[in-house]
Design a protein around this motif. Structure first.
Motif, PDB file in Angstrom:
ATOM      1  N   GLY A 101      18.388  -7.769 -20.101  1.00  9.29           N
ATOM      2  CA  GLY A 101      17.019  -7.356 -20.378  1.00  9.29           C
ATOM      3  C   GLY A 101      16.810  -6.433 -21.551  1.00  9.29           C
ATOM      4  N   THR A 102      17.858  -5.861 -22.114  1.00 13.08           N
ATOM      5  CA  THR A 102      17.695  -4.919 -23.220  1.00 13.08           C
ATOM      6  C   THR A 102      17.936  -5.634 -24.537  1.00 13.08           C
ATOM      7  OG1 THR A 102      18.500  -3.120 -21.814  1.00 13.08           O
ATOM      8  CG2 THR A 102      18.386  -2.698 -24.179  1.00 13.08           C
ATOM      9  N   ARG A 103      16.917  -5.653 -25.385  1.00 13.93           N
ATOM     10  CA  ARG A 103      16.976  -6.399 -26.628  1.00 13.93           C
ATOM     11  C   ARG A 103      17.766  -5.671 -27.714  1.00 13.93           C
ATOM     12  NH1 ARG A 103      10.768  -8.775 -26.737  1.00 13.93           N
ATOM     13  NH2 ARG A 103      11.060 -10.213 -24.984  1.00 13.93           N
ATOM     14  N   ILE A 104      18.183  -6.455 -28.684  1.00 15.50           N
ATOM     15  CA  ILE A 104      19.004  -5.929 -29.774  1.00 15.50           C
ATOM     16  C   ILE A 104      18.293  -4.794 -30.504  1.00 15.50           C
ATOM     17  CG2 ILE A 104      19.895  -6.500 -32.066  1.00 15.50           C
ATOM     18  CD1 ILE A 104      20.747  -9.218 -30.929  1.00 15.50           C
ATOM     19  N   ARG A 105      16.992  -4.946 -30.747  1.00 12.12           N
ATOM     20  CA  ARG A 105      16.249  -3.907 -31.466  1.00 12.12           C
ATOM     21  C   ARG A 105      16.303  -2.575 -30.723  1.00 12.12           C
ATOM     22  NH1 ARG A 105      10.103  -5.162 -32.899  1.00 12.12           N
ATOM     23  NH2 ARG A 105      11.082  -7.212 -32.721  1.00 12.12           N
ATOM     24  N   ALA A 106      16.194  -2.625 -29.383  1.00 11.68           N
ATOM     25  CA  ALA A 106      16.244  -1.403 -28.585  1.00 11.68           C
ATOM     26  C   ALA A 106      17.635  -0.787 -28.620  1.00 11.68           C
ATOM     27  CB  ALA A 106      15.843  -1.706 -27.146  1.00 11.68           C
ATOM     28  N   ILE A 107      18.654  -1.632 -28.597  1.00  9.74           N
ATOM     29  CA  ILE A 107      20.030  -1.129 -28.667  1.00  9.74           C
ATOM     30  C   ILE A 107      20.280  -0.463 -30.009  1.00  9.74           C
ATOM     31  CG2 ILE A 107      22.467  -1.793 -28.666  1.00  9.74           C
ATOM     32  CD1 ILE A 107      21.649  -4.122 -26.773  1.00  9.74           C
ATOM     33  N   SER A 108      19.877  -1.140 -31.085  1.00  9.29           N
ATOM     34  CA  SER A 108      20.073  -0.599 -32.430  1.00  9.29           C
ATOM     35  C   SER A 108      19.360   0.743 -32.597  1.00  9.29           C
ATOM     36  CB  SER A 108      19.561  -1.606 -33.461  1.00  9.29           C
ATOM     37  OG  SER A 108      19.661  -1.082 -34.768  1.00  9.29           O
ATOM     38  N   ARG A 109      18.112   0.792 -32.147  1.00 11.58           N
ATOM     39  CA  ARG A 109      17.339   2.041 -32.250  1.00 11.58           C
ATOM     40  C   ARG A 109      17.986   3.148 -31.425  1.00 11.58           C
ATOM     41  NH1 ARG A 109      12.297   0.389 -30.571  1.00 11.58           N
ATOM     42  NH2 ARG A 109      12.768   1.012 -28.439  1.00 11.58           N
ATOM     43  N   GLY A 110      18.504   2.779 -30.247  1.00 15.07           N
ATOM     44  CA  GLY A 110      19.071   3.776 -29.350  1.00 15.07           C
ATOM     45  C   GLY A 110      20.348   4.400 -29.853  1.00 15.07           C
ATOM     46  N   ILE A 111      21.075   3.681 -30.726  1.00 14.34           N
ATOM     47  CA  ILE A 111      22.340   4.230 -31.245  1.00 14.34           C
ATOM     48  C   ILE A 111      22.228   4.562 -32.731  1.00 14.34           C
ATOM     49  CG2 ILE A 111      23.897   3.292 -29.513  1.00 14.34           C
ATOM     50  CD1 ILE A 111      24.378   0.892 -31.285  1.00 14.34           C
ATOM     51  N   GLY A 112      21.011   4.859 -33.163  1.00 14.98           N
ATOM     52  CA  GLY A 112      20.831   5.381 -34.513  1.00 14.98           C
ATOM     53  C   GLY A 112      20.791   4.353 -35.612  1.00 14.98           C
ATOM     54  N   GLY A 113      20.365   3.137 -35.294  1.00  8.83           N
ATOM     55  CA  GLY A 113      20.201   2.127 -36.329  1.00  8.83           C
ATOM     56  C   GLY A 113      21.422   1.282 -36.611  1.00  8.83           C
ATOM     57  N   HIS A 114      22.435   1.368 -35.780  1.00 12.89           N
ATOM     58  CA  HIS A 114      23.631   0.527 -35.951  1.00 12.89           C
ATOM     59  C   HIS A 114      23.213  -0.942 -35.939  1.00 12.89           C
ATOM     60  CE1 HIS A 114      28.058   0.149 -35.798  1.00 12.89           C
ATOM     61  NE2 HIS A 114      27.799  -0.992 -35.185  1.00 12.89           N
ATOM     62  N   GLN A 115      23.787  -1.757 -36.840  1.00 14.46           N
ATOM     63  CA  GLN A 115      23.298  -3.118 -37.050  1.00 14.46           C
ATOM     64  C   GLN A 115      24.200  -4.225 -36.524  1.00 14.46           C
ATOM     65  OE1 GLN A 115      20.170  -3.944 -38.503  1.00 14.46           O
ATOM     66  NE2 GLN A 115      19.919  -1.785 -37.993  1.00 14.46           N
ATOM     67  N   ALA A 116      25.498  -4.005 -36.458  1.00 14.36           N
ATOM     68  CA  ALA A 116      26.429  -5.062 -36.028  1.00 14.36           C
ATOM     69  C   ALA A 116      26.446  -5.126 -34.502  1.00 14.36           C
ATOM     70  CB  ALA A 116      27.826  -4.800 -36.567  1.00 14.36           C
ATOM     71  N   ILE A 117      25.561  -5.957 -33.945  1.00 15.24           N
ATOM     72  CA  ILE A 117      25.360  -5.982 -32.496  1.00 15.24           C
ATOM     73  C   ILE A 117      25.391  -7.417 -31.974  1.00 15.24           C
ATOM     74  CG2 ILE A 117      23.741  -5.459 -30.621  1.00 15.24           C
ATOM     75  CD1 ILE A 117      22.660  -3.181 -32.368  1.00 15.24           C
ATOM     76  N   VAL A 118      26.072  -7.592 -30.869  1.00 16.20           N
ATOM     77  CA  VAL A 118      26.059  -8.849 -30.112  1.00 16.20           C
ATOM     78  C   VAL A 118      25.409  -8.565 -28.769  1.00 16.20           C
ATOM     79  CG1 VAL A 118      27.517 -10.440 -28.776  1.00 16.20           C
ATOM     80  CG2 VAL A 118      28.027  -9.992 -31.186  1.00 16.20           C
ATOM     81  N   ARG A 119      24.479  -9.429 -28.392  1.00 19.57           N
ATOM     82  CA  ARG A 119      23.881  -9.329 -27.060  1.00 19.57           C
ATOM     83  C   ARG A 119      24.274 -10.576 -26.276  1.00 19.57           C
ATOM     84  NH1 ARG A 119      17.544 -10.046 -25.403  1.00 19.57           N
ATOM     85  NH2 ARG A 119      17.902 -10.045 -23.140  1.00 19.57           N
ATOM     86  N   ALA A 120      24.733 -10.395 -25.049  1.00 20.95           N
ATOM     87  CA  ALA A 120      25.241 -11.515 -24.260  1.00 20.95           C
ATOM     88  C   ALA A 120      24.675 -11.501 -22.847  1.00 20.95           C
ATOM     89  CB  ALA A 120      26.765 -11.465 -24.200  1.00 20.95           C
ATOM     90  N   MET A 121      24.531 -12.689 -22.268  1.00 26.22           N
ATOM     91  CA  MET A 121      24.075 -12.838 -20.890  1.00 26.22           C
ATOM     92  C   MET A 121      25.113 -13.641 -20.105  1.00 26.22           C
ATOM     93  SD  MET A 121      21.696 -12.094 -18.735  1.00 26.22           S
ATOM     94  CE  MET A 121      22.652 -12.137 -17.224  1.00 26.22           C
ATOM     95  N   PRO A 122      26.069 -12.952 -19.466  1.00 25.23           N
ATOM     96  CA  PRO A 122      27.030 -13.643 -18.601  1.00 25.23           C
ATOM     97  C   PRO A 122      26.434 -13.837 -17.212  1.00 25.23           C
ATOM     98  CG  PRO A 122      27.589 -11.333 -18.731  1.00 25.23           C
ATOM     99  CD  PRO A 122      26.343 -11.515 -19.566  1.00 25.23           C
ATOM    100  N   ASN A 123      27.162 -14.500 -16.321  1.00 20.13           N
ATOM    101  CA  ASN A 123      26.729 -14.591 -14.926  1.00 20.13           C
ATOM    102  C   ASN A 123      27.883 -14.239 -13.999  1.00 20.13           C
ATOM    103  OD1 ASN A 123      28.242 -16.943 -15.123  1.00 20.13           O
ATOM    104  ND2 ASN A 123      26.547 -18.327 -14.715  1.00 20.13           N
ATOM    105  N   THR A 124      27.588 -14.096 -12.716  1.00 20.94           N
ATOM    106  CA  THR A 124      28.573 -13.517 -11.789  1.00 20.94           C
ATOM    107  C   THR A 124      29.845 -14.346 -11.581  1.00 20.94           C
ATOM    108  OG1 THR A 124      27.273 -14.403  -9.932  1.00 20.94           O
ATOM    109  CG2 THR A 124      26.917 -12.102 -10.541  1.00 20.94           C
ATOM    110  N   PRO A 125      29.835 -15.686 -11.719  1.00 19.63           N
ATOM    111  CA  PRO A 125      31.113 -16.402 -11.608  1.00 19.63           C
ATOM    112  C   PRO A 125      32.130 -15.978 -12.665  1.00 19.63           C
ATOM    113  CG  PRO A 125      29.305 -17.933 -11.277  1.00 19.63           C
ATOM    114  CD  PRO A 125      28.691 -16.633 -11.739  1.00 19.63           C
ATOM    115  N   ALA A 126      31.677 -15.193 -13.639  1.00 18.62           N
ATOM    116  CA  ALA A 126      32.589 -14.650 -14.642  1.00 18.62           C
ATOM    117  C   ALA A 126      33.690 -13.814 -13.999  1.00 18.62           C
ATOM    118  CB  ALA A 126      31.811 -13.791 -15.634  1.00 18.62           C
ATOM    119  N   GLN A 127      33.430 -13.284 -12.802  1.00 19.98           N
ATOM    120  CA  GLN A 127      34.439 -12.487 -12.103  1.00 19.98           C
ATOM    121  C   GLN A 127      35.704 -13.294 -11.819  1.00 19.98           C
ATOM    122  OE1 GLN A 127      32.685 -10.362  -8.676  1.00 19.98           O
ATOM    123  NE2 GLN A 127      30.693 -10.798  -9.594  1.00 19.98           N
ATOM    124  N   LEU A 128      35.554 -14.621 -11.774  1.00 20.63           N
ATOM    125  CA  LEU A 128      36.691 -15.507 -11.532  1.00 20.63           C
ATOM    126  C   LEU A 128      37.071 -16.294 -12.789  1.00 20.63           C
ATOM    127  CD1 LEU A 128      35.647 -16.962  -8.048  1.00 20.63           C
ATOM    128  CD2 LEU A 128      37.180 -15.042  -8.516  1.00 20.63           C
TER     129      LEU A 128
END
Length: 275
Positions: A101-128
């Motif tokens: 739910g947290t977008r790249i723009r919010a992440i970048s703003r929150g850490i002072g404008g850092h630009q090299a960002i990956v946003r990912a949406m995994p799901n719970t079967p990833a545990q296996l």
């Protein structure tokens, strides 16, 4: 791509552990290049004992030391973590967020404008290692960093890169939330079996093996799911009667509405994260 790279996990919960285990199982890097940060020292000790990685209760210590910083905290905790990390991530580091739910723009703003960002949406079967992750990246993420991100996320299962971040909200509704839909359907089938007269143990065995086998057929067959369904539906038979009741009850419609509602909610959470 990861052998000489230091990876820090800000948040040491279930998904972080799944990624750590996957990365180490695939021998993508060594345990001494992985650092997990979390508020509970005992959790850190457990991960150190289990995987031989480093652990700390200091997010800043973890972030400063790494070329890849994985944000693996819960979405409601992320704003506080971003404020803490603001200005403390190396300029050339890759930030990889799996916080829903947290977008790249919010992440970048929150850490002072850092630009090299990956946003990912995994799901719970990833545990296996059976999950699927939809991800996107900013233009400032280098080709090498993109390959590294794909390797880290690939430790959770399959990956799909999308150019447009908007697809992350769609993935949240379909694959991110998807396991809950499947579990609910499994639960309903088991309850139906118990209603017929099976013990819950036998009903569970019948349903789980049926689901597992059906998924295997769907994966290995080149046929459309509708064709596979028709192959087990005899005219005037028991399957036809059951399917008639499911269609009559609006199964397709309610599934579509549910997924669309989850999509709208994901978009709303993303908009709120940018405020």
């Amino acid at each position: 791509m990861l052998h000489e790279t230091t990876i820090s996990f800000i948040g040491s919960g279930i998904m972080a552990e799944a990624m750590i285990k996957g990365v180490l199982d695939r021998q993508l890097t060594s345990s001494d290049r992985i650092l997990a940060a979390g508020p509970r020292a005992d959790r850190g000790y457990a991960l150190t004992e289990r995987y031989g990685i480093h652990s700390t209760t200091s997010n800043l210590e973890a972030a400063r030391a790494s070329e890849i910083v994985v944000l693996s905290v819960k979405p409601q905790v992320l704003p506080k973590v971003l404020r803490e990390l603001n200005g403390h991530i190396e300029p050339g580091a890759l930030v990889l967020s799996i916080a829903a739910g947290t977008r790249i723009r919010a992440i970048s703003r929150g850490i002072g404008g850092h630009q090299a960002i990956v946003r990912a949406m995994p799901n719970t079967p990833a545990q296996l290692g059976k999950g699927i992750t939809v991800w996107t990246s900013t233009p400032q993420v280098s080709e090498v960093q993109r390959q590294q991100a794909d390797q880290v996320l690939g430790a959770l299962g399959e990956t799909i890169w999308m150019e447009d971040e908007a697809y992350l909200d769609m993935a949240t509704a379909l694959s991110g939330t998807g396991p809950a839909y499947v579990f609910l359907f499994i639960e309903a089938l088991i309850d139906a079996g118990v209603h017929l007269g099976f013990s819950r143990r036998v009903a569970e065995q019948l349903v789980l093996q049926t689901m597992d086998g059906s998924l295997a057929v769907a994966r290995t067959s080149a046929r459309h799911p509708a064709t596979l369904r028709n192959m087990v539906t005899s005219p005037g038979g028991t399957t036809a009667e059951a399917l008639y009741q499911l269609e009559k009850g609006g199964l397709r419609t309610i599934i579509s509405k549910a997924v669309y509602s989850a999509y709208q909610k994901s978009k709303l959470l993303g908009e709120m994260s940018e405020k």
